[in-house]
Structure formats: structure tokens, C-alpha cells
Motif scaffolding. Structure first.
Motif, short mmCIF file in Angstrom:
data_model
loop_
_atom_site.label_atom_id
_atom_site.label_comp_id
_atom_site.label_asym_id
_atom_site.label_seq_id
_atom_site.Cartn_x
_atom_site.Cartn_y
_atom_site.Cartn_z
N HIS A 436 -0.78 -4.02 4.19
CA HIS A 436 -1.79 -3.19 3.54
C HIS A 436 -2.67 -4.05 2.61
CE1 HIS A 436 0.07 0.60 4.83
NE2 HIS A 436 1.24 0.01 4.59
N GLU A 450 -4.58 1.65 4.45
CA GLU A 450 -4.89 1.04 5.75
C GLU A 450 -3.89 -0.06 6.06
OE1 GLU A 450 -8.20 1.27 8.72
OE2 GLU A 450 -7.89 2.35 6.84
N ILE A 480 -12.16 1.34 2.15
CA ILE A 480 -10.85 1.88 2.55
C ILE A 480 -10.01 2.27 1.35
CG2 ILE A 480 -10.80 0.68 4.77
CD1 ILE A 480 -8.94 -1.41 3.45
#
Length: 840
Positions: A436, A450, A480
Motif C-alpha cells: 500500500h 490501494e 488515491i
């Protein structure tokens, strides 16, 4: 670039740069600037007549209620009372008062189609206003004139709510008064602002004390919220205690507020940051309260843009403009660049090509997608030096690169960039944690949900904004995740590429095109980087420009010579034109000393700055205006006989002479309080003799209208500034005034249409809309103004309002002329499409 060329360019820049304009805000009150107290409807107050009388009589009130649907019936939650009781009350309110606008908030449980159907078939259905998503809220005047004065907002598990109900979360930014509101909401760009649970606001209350004694506590909370979010509180939920809070609206409206918009790239921004510590992130439309006597400085910024002007400063001595327009111009991608590495067989910062870098276990390889890239396997790194070089410490910054991981650790860290410090705020680590993306400042971190995969090239960006403490991560140009409130990085340890966390994390992959900025990049800039746009720096152009510098310098000199000649000729021509016309425009502040204003009503300010309008009794005022307008028209003033006939018609001659003498004497005594104006007698005429020290807006506008060849853009804008306060001598009615008022109205319409041509060329929609509204104040059946207003509204995606304005025009046209307007909405727009071009 040579120093000669370098110095020429700023000179040209400063000669041609223009300040941002102040736009005319609609004279009608915006709905987004209106505040309502929202009362909770409950079974206990359904029969409380005092409660309903208050809602009826208070035009800044609305209601909130919980509704439940069961078997096609809708009742007030917790009772057997049918929803129709409330609909009847609303109908009674709007029938009794044709100017009452009432917002209704519903918390709903059940089948939304049933609720929508009941409302749609009720008596109030023709009076409901619905705003499609994406359009701006209309003015309060619009809602009243359209007789669309009931607004429904609904919350709960509802979808497909039809065309009568606004889903509250889609239209209104909300906070609660009974708890701390932290963080930056994605809803701050919404136009309307709601404060829930206001009656639960924690205050230093004494048992059995009067809530009215706590006014400062409540007002200060609203002012602080207004300032923090840049929005005036529109809906204040006070539960069933609305009678105790009747002081709120008047107190809130007693403050001056600063409004405006921030636009760039042809649109109003959805998200604007502010360098003011007490302000959170706002939308592109902003409103801030101003407490008289203080100095207010507002400094907005949008990552990737430069603001024009950079600051708004408001002081107690200045007249606050009705609206500010701030334009945002894109920055060069190289602006604020502090480090740029391309890894073309060497590790070199192109900004400091002489500097060398040490490291271990790194190499360069040829990648099939990106060419030459830097390979950083496990236990490898490159020492990039002090974070000061890259502007990372105690500052906003952005780090950008392309990266590919040959291996992603399932339970561990892949390091892109970091240092080896391990104290709060000092340990920088831009890494992957268990796959991540991670933004770490040691116990001051953010991780994205993500998850990345190995052997794929990603474009990654870590961005920090000092003013809001926002840490944000972008992947392939897409945000994100982000969080706010993080203090800045303060470490001093050397930055390592491919290593972090005391060498406990390695990249295990490849990296390319690493860049640092000491500013936050904007979304558009990050997208361009993700699309592989090359970041050009001054140093990179040196070799290619060295052979062209002589030619560039000569070209710059020629350009400068031509430019300076043009400037000289322009000022010569302007001076000549001014001399020919004998008039240069000077417009003082609205409340400045030594002036009389006639647009928007009669107002007189003496040489000391005192408003002495009341000293002008009706007859004294009439005599002064009759003489002044006659003097402007023929330079000789008005004959005594004309004055007698117009002002004292029907009276005996002896009485007329006495009245004239007394009135003239009073007028002359009042005018002694001004500099540069007096009434003189000359050859049986009375004329108004004025000097430059005295200002009258109508006199200036009249002279502008008589410039031979017509006004240029600057003069037209001055004319608009003079007349925008309102209709000429609004509220005064004398027979002799009709002709002059008609002339003034025609001049306003003709010249503002000419000014619209210039604004059309620059696509200045707010100003075109303001021009149209001013024209319609003089002639509400002016087709050109209706078209201008509709065109501007449609350009701003407000087709709904444009169609309403056209339909209102058609209705007035039929009522006035006794026949239907011959064109429909589409035909009307097509017919007037080339209007501005034809006028130009």
C-alpha cells in the motif's frame, strides 16, 4: 539565458500586467447569502399556535421533520399525525405571504416514490422549486417572482427522489454544533451551508438563565464557522426552541460580508486553499464575515496556479466591493522545482549538474518501456543529501517519480525515498507498506487503501500542503487518498533514494524521472506528469539557446522598441483625445466627501464627509436638480420663468416669487457645505456652477455620453461604475423629470450593450449578467438584455434559470402589449445569437 534578455522580459511583463477586476454583484439577494432558522416539527408542538405564528410571521424560518411511510401512508414519526397536516400549513404560509420562501428538511424512512407522489399532488406543488444538480442557486428574488417558494430537502436511505426533493447531501455542506468538526470535507465546494444541533451548542450557561444573555456565544460560533468554511450559514437547526433563537438572523445579517469567486481555466474552482490559519478549504465561491474596524487579509491559493490578485485586504476605511473576482493563472511546471533526476546513465540533478552523489549497489539498465532507468535492488541506495536542498523541511512539497517494483513485500516495506531518523516529524519515508502506498513522517503518517502489483510501472506522487497539513498520494495521476492536520516534516538527516527507516527498507525495483518541488503541485500538473510530460528547466535549455542568445537579444530589443513606441503613441493619442474632450473620468468612493449622487436615489455628502441628504427638503431638492440638469443640457441653466412654471405651477405670481426666493436661499446655504458648487444668476437664468473638486455621478455620466465618436472600453466601464447603483433618481416623481429619466435610461441601455460586446470577447460571464440586470431595471421588456442574461446563464450551465427568465419576459410582454411574444425559447436564442457581433 543572458542577463540582457533576462532583464528585458520582466520589464515588458510589468508594463503590460493588469490587475483583477471587481465584478458587479446582483442587486438581488443571493439565496446562498440568506439565512434561515430551521425548527423541528414534533407531535408536542403541532398544536402550539404561538409556534406556528412565529413560523408564519418570520420570513427567515423553515422546518425540519421526521417522516415514516407505511402501507402508502406517511405520518410524522412517533405519532399518528398525517403528513398532509404539514402540507396544509405550508400552503397557508405561502398563501398568506406572497414573499415567503420556506425550506423544508425531511428525514425519511420508507418508499421515496410515495413521498414524492404525495407532494407532487398537493396544493403546494405549483410553488415548489427544484434545482438540477450542477446548476447554481438562483436569487431570492427569482424564487419569489417565479412563485417557486417551497424547497424540499430529504435525507435518509433514499434514491431516485424525483423532481421535487433535493437529496440533502448532494446540495448542502453540513456541520454539527454539538461536537468538534475536524478535517476537510469533500463537500466544501457545495454552495449551501447547514449547522445542525445549534440548540446543543456547548455554552457557559447558568441554570435557569435567559438564553438571550448568551448571544455572543452563539453568534461567535456562527462567525467562526462562517470564516472557517467561507460560507454564510444558510440553515441553522435549532430543534423545537426556535422562539428562544429569534435574535440569530438579525445579528448575523448585521455583519458586512466579503464575497467573490475564484476562477481558472474557464471554470470556478471546486476546491480552494487559504493561507489564513482560521480558514479551512472552501469552494470557488466564497463568503467571509467582516467585523468593522478590523483589517481583514485573505490569501487564497490553488495548487498549480498563481492568484491575481494574490491577496484581498479589507480595512475599515475602505468601501467594500460588492464582489471580488480572482483569476487563477497556471504556473509553469518548472516553477518551484528543486530537484530533477532523469537517470540517463548517471545520477545528476539537472539544477545542480556539478554536484555528485554517492551510494551503493545501484546500476543502470535499459527498460523496454522507459529506456535507461536506475536499478535499486535490495540493500541499495543513493544519498541525495540534505532535505534543505529540496525544500522539504517545514514547507509544502511534492515528490514525483516513475517506479516499478520487481518484488512487493507482503509483510514489510518497499522504500522509494526516505531518511534514517526515527523521531516524530523527523523520519521521512515514502514507501509501500505491505503493497500500500504510504506517506510517512514518523508517527505522522498516511496510508492508502490501494494495493500495487509487481513488475508494473507506476507514476507516484506524494504531496504535502503546509497550510492545511494535507498529506496526499497520487497514483497514475489519480488521487488515491489524503488526510489533513499533519504537522510538517522537520528532519535534517540526509535523504536516500531506494532506502528508508534506518536502512530497514529497500526499493527492490526501478525508478525513473524523479522530481522535487518546494510547492504543492495541482491536479492538472500531476496528470501531465503521469502522462510523461517532460519537466523542462532553465539549465536544460542552456546548451540549445547559447547559439541563439544573440539573435534572441536583438529580437527582444526590437520588440521592446516597438512596444515602447506603441506605448508612447498611445499616451500621446490618449492625452490628445482627453484634451479634445475636456473630460477625464474620476470616480470617488461611494461615501467620499464633497459629492452628490443621483443614481440609485439622491445622496449628498458634504466636504466633511457627513451625509446631509435630509437637509434637502423636497422642494429644495427639486429646485437643485432642475437647475443642475438644465445646466448640463445647455450650459446656460434654466430661465426663471421655466422654473416658476414647472415647480410652482398654478400659484399666484407674487407667491411664486416668494416661494422661489425662500427655496433658493435655503439651497444656497446648504451648498455652502460643499466645495466647488454654487447656484449663480446670469441673464435671467439660474445655473449650477461646478468645479473639479465637486463630484456628481449624473454629471460625469452625462459628459461621458457626449464624447464625440462614442466611449472606449475604459470609459464605458467608468460609465457602468457610475450608473450601477440603481435607477436615476429612484423614488422621485415630477412631471418634468420624465423626459430626463427617459434620456438617462436610453443612455444606460445603449452604452451597457456596447460594453457587453467587450465582455463577450473576453467571455466575462458575471459581468455580462450584471449588465443585463442593470438594463432590465430600466426596461424589463428589453429583448437584448433578456438575451444577454439568458446567454450568460446558459454558459454557466444554468439553463433552468435562463428558461425561467425568458418565460417571465414572455408573460410581461403579453400583459403589457396584449399579444403573445412571437418566438419560443429556442427561436429567441437563435435569433439573437449574432447580436453582440452585429453591435461590435
Amino acid at each position: 539565458m543572458s542577463n540582457k534578455v533576462k532583464y528585458c522580459i520582466p520589464l515588458v511583463f510589468y508594463l503590460v500586467i493588469a490587475l483583477v477586476f471587481l465584478s458587479e454583484k446582483s442587486y438581488a439577494k443571493e439565496f446562498s447569502e440568506t439565512s434561515f432558522l430551521i425548527a423541528k416539527i414534533q407531535p408536542l408542538n403541532l398544536n402550539n399556535q404561538q409556534f406556528w405564528n412565529f413560523l408564519q410571521s418570520n420570513n427567515n424560518s423553515g422546518m425540519q421533520l421526521d417522516l415514516t411511510e407505511e402501507n402508502g401512508e406517511i405520518t410524522i414519526t412517533g405519532s399518528q399525525n398525517n403528513f398532509n397536516v404539514i402540507l396544509e400549513k405550508i400552503n397557508q404560509f405561502i398563501t398568506t405571504d406572497s414573499a415567503k420562501v420556506i425550506p423544508v428538511f425531511i428525514q425519511f424512512e420508507g418508499e421515496i416514490r410515495v413521498l414524492d407522489s404525495i407532494i407532487s399532488h398537493s396544493e403546494i406543488a405549483p410553488h415548489i422549486f427544484y434545482l438540477p444538480r450542477g446548476e447554481a442557486w438562483p436569487t431570492l428574488e427569482y424564487l419569489i417572482q417565479a412563485d417557486r417558494r417551497v424547497l424540499f430537502f430529504v435525507s435518509g436511505n433514499v434514491e431516485n427522489q424525483g423532481r421535487t426533493l433535493h437529496f440533502t447531501d448532494d446540495y448542502i455542506f453540513q456541520i454539527s454544533a454539538d461536537r468538534v468538526n475536524t478535517g476537510i470535507s469533500s463537500k466544501t465546494n457545495l454552495e449551501l451551508f447547514l449547522v445542525k444541533d445549534f440548540e446543543k451548542l456547548p455554552v457557559n450557561t447558568v441554570p435557569d438563565s435567559n438564553i438571550q444573555n448568551l448571544v455572543p456565544d452563539y453568534i461567535n460560533f456562527l462567525l467562526e464557522s462562517w470564516t472557517r468554511y467561507g460560507k454564510k450559514p444558510n440553515f441553522i437547526f435549532v430543534g423545537d426552541e426556535i422562539l428562544n433563537f429569534n435574535f440569530i438572523i438579525s445579528q448575523l445579517n448585521s455583519f458586512t460580508w466579503i464575497t467573490g469567486t475564484i476562477r481558472g481555466a474557464g471554470k470556478t474552482f471546486e476546491k480552494v486553499y487559504w493561507k489564513n490559519p482560521e480558514v479551512s478549504v472552501t469552494g470557488g465561491r466564497f463568503s467571509f464575515p467582516y467585523r468593522g474596524g478590523d483589517e481583514l487579509t485573505l490569501t487564497p491559493f490553488v495548487p498549480g496556479y498563481r492568484m491575481m490578485p494574490e491577496q484581498i485586504i479589507v480595512t475599515g476605511e475602505m468601501e467594500v466591493p460588492e464582489s471580488y473576482q480572482i483569476m487563477a493563472n497556471p504556473l509553469q511546471l518548472s516553477q518551484g522545482l528543486t530537484g530533477s533526476f532523469h537517470f540517463n546513465e548517471e545520477i545528476q540533478n539537472v539544477l545542480f549538474p556539478e554536484k555528485t552523489y554517492s551510494g551503493e549497489n545501484f546500476s543502470f539498465i535499459q527498460d523496454i518501456e522507459r529506456g535507461t532507468v536506475l536499478r535499486l535492488p535490495e540493500k541499495s541506495n543513493v544519498n541525495l543529501g540534505s532535505p534543505e536542498v529540496f525544500g522539504l523541511r517545514n514547507s509544502s512539497f511534492t515528490v514525483s517519480c516513475f517506479v516499478k517494483f520487481s518484488e512487493i513485500l507482503e509483510f514489510g516495506d518497499n522504500a522509494v525515498l526516505g531518511n534514517y531518523e526515527s523521531e516524530y516529524r523527523r523520519g521521512l519515508h515514502l514507501i509501500l507498506r505491505s503493497g500500500h502506498p504510504y506517506f510517512g513522517l514518523w508517527a505522522n503518517d498516511y496510508i492508502s487503501e490501494e494495493k500495487l502489483e509487481p513488475n508494473i510501472w507506476y507514476h507516484m506522487v506524494w504531496r504535502y500542503i503546509l497550510e492545511t497539513g494535507e498529506q496526499a498520494i497520487f497514483l497514475n495521476g489519480r488521487n488515491i487518498g489524503s488526510s489533513e492536520g499533519h504537522p510538517p516534516f522537520s528532519g535534517t538527516g540526509e535523504i536516500h533514494l531506494g532506502s528508508a527507516l534506518s536502512q530497514g527498507a529497500s526499493l527492490r525495483g526501478y525508478i525513473d524521472d524523479l522530481h522535487f518541488w518546494n510547492r504543492p503541485l495541482g491536479f492538472e500538473e500531476i496528470t501531465r506528469l503521469a502522462l510523461n510530460e517532460e519537466v523542462k528547466t532553465v539549465e536544460e535549455f542552456k546548451s540549445t539557446r547559447s547559439l541563439k542568445e544573440g539573435k534572441a537579444f536583438k529580437t527582444a530589443l526590437v520588440f521592446m522598441a516597438i512596444f515602447l513606441i506603441a506605448v508612447i503613441l498611445y499616451f500621446i493619442f490618449r492625452k490628445k483625445k482627453t484634451s479634445m474632450e475636456g473630460h477625464s473620468v474620476w470616480v470617488p468612493e461611494k461615501n467620499a466627501a464633497n459629492q452628490i449622487r443621483l443614481f440609485g436615489g439622491f445622496k449628498a455628502i458634504d466636504r466633511q464627509g457627513n451625509d446631509i441628504s435630509s437637509l434637502f427638503t423636497p422642494k429644495v431638492k427639486e429646485l437643485f436638480l432642475f437647475i443642475l440638469t438644465a445646466t448640463l443640457k445647455n450650459q446656460n441653466g434654466s430661465s426663471v420663468s421655466d422654473i416658476d412654471d414647472q415647480l410652482w405651477s398654478g400659484l399666484p405670481a407674487k407667491k411664486v416669487a416668494n416661494n422661489r426666493a425662500v427655496t433658493l436661499n435655503k439651497l444656497r446655504k446648504i451648498l455652502q457645505k460643499f466645495d466647488g458648487v454654487e447656484i449663480v444668476t446670469q441673464n435671467g437664468h439660474l445655473l449650477a456652477k461646478t468645479e473639479k473638486s465637486f463630484f456628481c455621478d449624473y454629471a460625469e455620466a452625462y459628459r461621458l455620453c457626449h464624447i464625440s465618436g462614442g466611449m472606449d472600453k475604459t470609459q464605458l466601464e467608468s460609465f457602468f461604475h457610475l450608473v450601477k447603483s440603481g435607477r436615476f433618481l429612484k423614488g422621485l416623481n415630477w412631471d418634468w423629470l420624465d423626459e430626463i429619466r427617459g434620456y438617462a435610461g436610453n443612455q444606460v441601455i445603449d452604452n451597457l450593450l456596447k460594453l457587453a460586446v467587450y465582455y463577450n470577447n473576453t467571455n466575462d460571464l458575471p459581468k455580462m449578467d450584471a449588465l443585463a440586470k442593470r438594463i432590465l431595471e430600466y426596461d424589463d421588456l428589453n429583448e437584448e438584455a433578456i438575451w444577454l442574461q439568458n446567454w450568460a446563464l446558459q454558459q454557466m450551465n444554468n439553463t433552468h434559470q435562463a428558461r425561467f427568465h425568458f418565460e417571465s419576459f414572455c408573460s410581461k410582454y403579453k400583459n403589457t402589449l396584449g399579444e403573445a411574444y412571437p418566438l419560443n425559447f429556442e427561436q429567441f436564442n437563435a435569433h439573437f445569437t449574432d447580436l453582440l457581433k452585429m453591435n461590435s
